[in-house]
Design an enzyme around this catalytic site. Structure first.
Site, PDB file in Angstrom:
ATOM      1  N   ASP A 278      -2.479  11.373  -1.780  1.00  0.00           N
ATOM      2  CA  ASP A 278      -2.476  10.734  -2.849  1.00  0.00           C
ATOM      3  C   ASP A 278      -1.701   9.080  -2.736  1.00  0.00           C
ATOM      4  O   ASP A 278      -1.401   8.907  -1.443  1.00  0.00           O
ATOM      5  CB  ASP A 278      -1.369  11.410  -3.988  1.00  0.00           C
ATOM      6  CG  ASP A 278      -1.099  10.714  -4.990  1.00  0.00           C
ATOM      7  OD1 ASP A 278      -1.981  10.135  -5.877  1.00  0.00           O
ATOM      8  OD2 ASP A 278       0.077  10.567  -5.585  1.00  0.00           O
TER       9      ASP A 278
ATOM     10  N   ASP B 213       0.154   6.859  -5.435  1.00  0.00           N
ATOM     11  CA  ASP B 213       1.437   6.362  -6.048  1.00  0.00           C
ATOM     12  C   ASP B 213       2.540   7.486  -6.165  1.00  0.00           C
ATOM     13  O   ASP B 213       2.145   8.663  -6.389  1.00  0.00           O
ATOM     14  CB  ASP B 213       1.137   6.184  -7.577  1.00  0.00           C
ATOM     15  CG  ASP B 213       0.347   4.952  -7.996  1.00  0.00           C
ATOM     16  OD1 ASP B 213       0.567   3.878  -7.530  1.00  0.00           O
ATOM     17  OD2 ASP B 213      -0.921   5.212  -8.346  1.00  0.00           O
TER      18      ASP B 213
END
Length: 337
Positions: free
Chosen positions: A13, A15
């Site tokens: 991922d 953020d």
């Protein structure tokens, strides 16, 4: 250490996993809503963590009764986020892990619920190692975003591997749910320590990627420890050193390797140098962790931290390591009291 699982590719991922974007943008909504005489609801905002952009935006407008369309809200907020994203820094252990896996030929993908346009703005903060990802996907490039498994299935497809052969590294609960639904193995590194108990569906839950052991997943092990200690980018602070360290540990140097605040993911036994008014430079060992006995978990940072059990061996490793050039050179740049 024997491998508990065998994986052939890793999906990250963005953020809150690679970049500390969520902390640097944390007060933007507060400032925006203040203009409408409203304040954020902490519980609602925590549930929005990791949501698709459109879902999150629609929810904010509805929850606070804003007299705006999705387009108007986005037009007003985007410049604010864009400026803050420039301040985001890679989270501890991220660069080390990504470059290590890429160097050893492990296929890497980046899969984020952010729209692709925003991902491209943030990738500049990854410097040259952003090129380690052969696949980059945004939430607007698949039918459904997380917690749907679509983005992980598409990432695996583009990497040319079976989803069950992938390891996903996520910070949000919706990301973990989507990754598990895809059939992948999941390592969770929660952004919000108050929600750690919700991540039990992950295969492993870590505080930070400094705690990640590749060999447990059939991946090449790290070989960068020196006499039992792990060199990391220095964290400079102006706190007052005593038996207890202020909970709002504040980073003050503007060097690329420092953080405005200690990232929430940092936890463990750390050592380094302190400059005292009377005695000058001195070696220090500090425990950094969390107190989960409170309703709202609190940061705990102490010279002697019972919860983290700083041992005589920790002190010995720290003292011996700080005599080595790899660690002692940090003291030369220390000019804080």
């Amino acid at each position: 250490m024997a491998a508990a699982h065998q994986v052939s590719a890793v999906i990250f991922d963005l953020d809150g996993t690679l970049l500390d974007t969520e902390r640097v943008t944390r007060d933007i909504l507060n400032e925006f809503l203040a203009a409408y005489g409203k304040v954020p609801d902490a519980e609602k905002e925590e549930k929005r963590l990791g949501q698709m952009y459109k879902e999150s935006t629609t929810g904010v407008i509805a929850d606070y009764g804003l007299p705006l369309t999705v387009e108007e809200y986005s037009e007003a907020m985007h410049p604010l986020y864009l400026r803050r994203w420039q301040k985001a820094k890679p989270l501890p252990g991220v660069k080390r892990l990504v470059k290590h896996l890429h160097k050893n030929g492990v296929p890497l993908a980046l899969a984020s619920n952010s729209i692709r346009r925003n991902i491209d703005h943030k990738l500049a903060k990854l410097e040259d190692w952003g090129d380690c990802f052969s696949v980059i996907l945004g939430g607007d490039q698949v039918p459904k975003g997380k917690p749907s498994p679509d983005i992980f299935l598409e990432a695996a497809k583009r990497l040319g591997v079976n989803p069950s052969s992938c390891l996903v590294i996520e910070d949000s609960l919706v990301g973990v749910q989507g990754a598990k639904a895809s059939g992948a193995k999941v390592v969770a590194v929660p952004s919000l320590q108050s929600q750690r108990q919700l991540y039990s569906i992950a295969d492993v839950v870590l505080y930070s990627l400094l705690d990640f052991h590749p060999e447990l997943w059939g991946l090449p092990p790290f070989e960068d420890r020196i006499q039992g200690a792990l060199p990391i980018d220095p964290l400079f602070s102006n706190v007052q050193i005593g038996n207890a360290i202020l909970n709002n540990l504040h980073m003050v140097l503007s060097d690329d390797r420092t953080y405005e605040f200690i990232p929430d993911q940092i936890s463990g036994i750390f050592f380094g140098w302190a400059k005292f008014k009377v005695h000058g430079f001195s070696k220090v060992v500090i425990g950094i962790g969390w107190d989960f006995s409170q309703q709202n978990p609190e940061r705990v940072m102490e010279n002697i931290l019972q919860a983290l059990s700083i041992t005589d061996e920790d002190r010995r490793i720290a003292s011996d390591a700080l005599d080595l050039l790899a660690f002692s050179e940090c003291a030369n740049g220390l000019h804080l009291t």
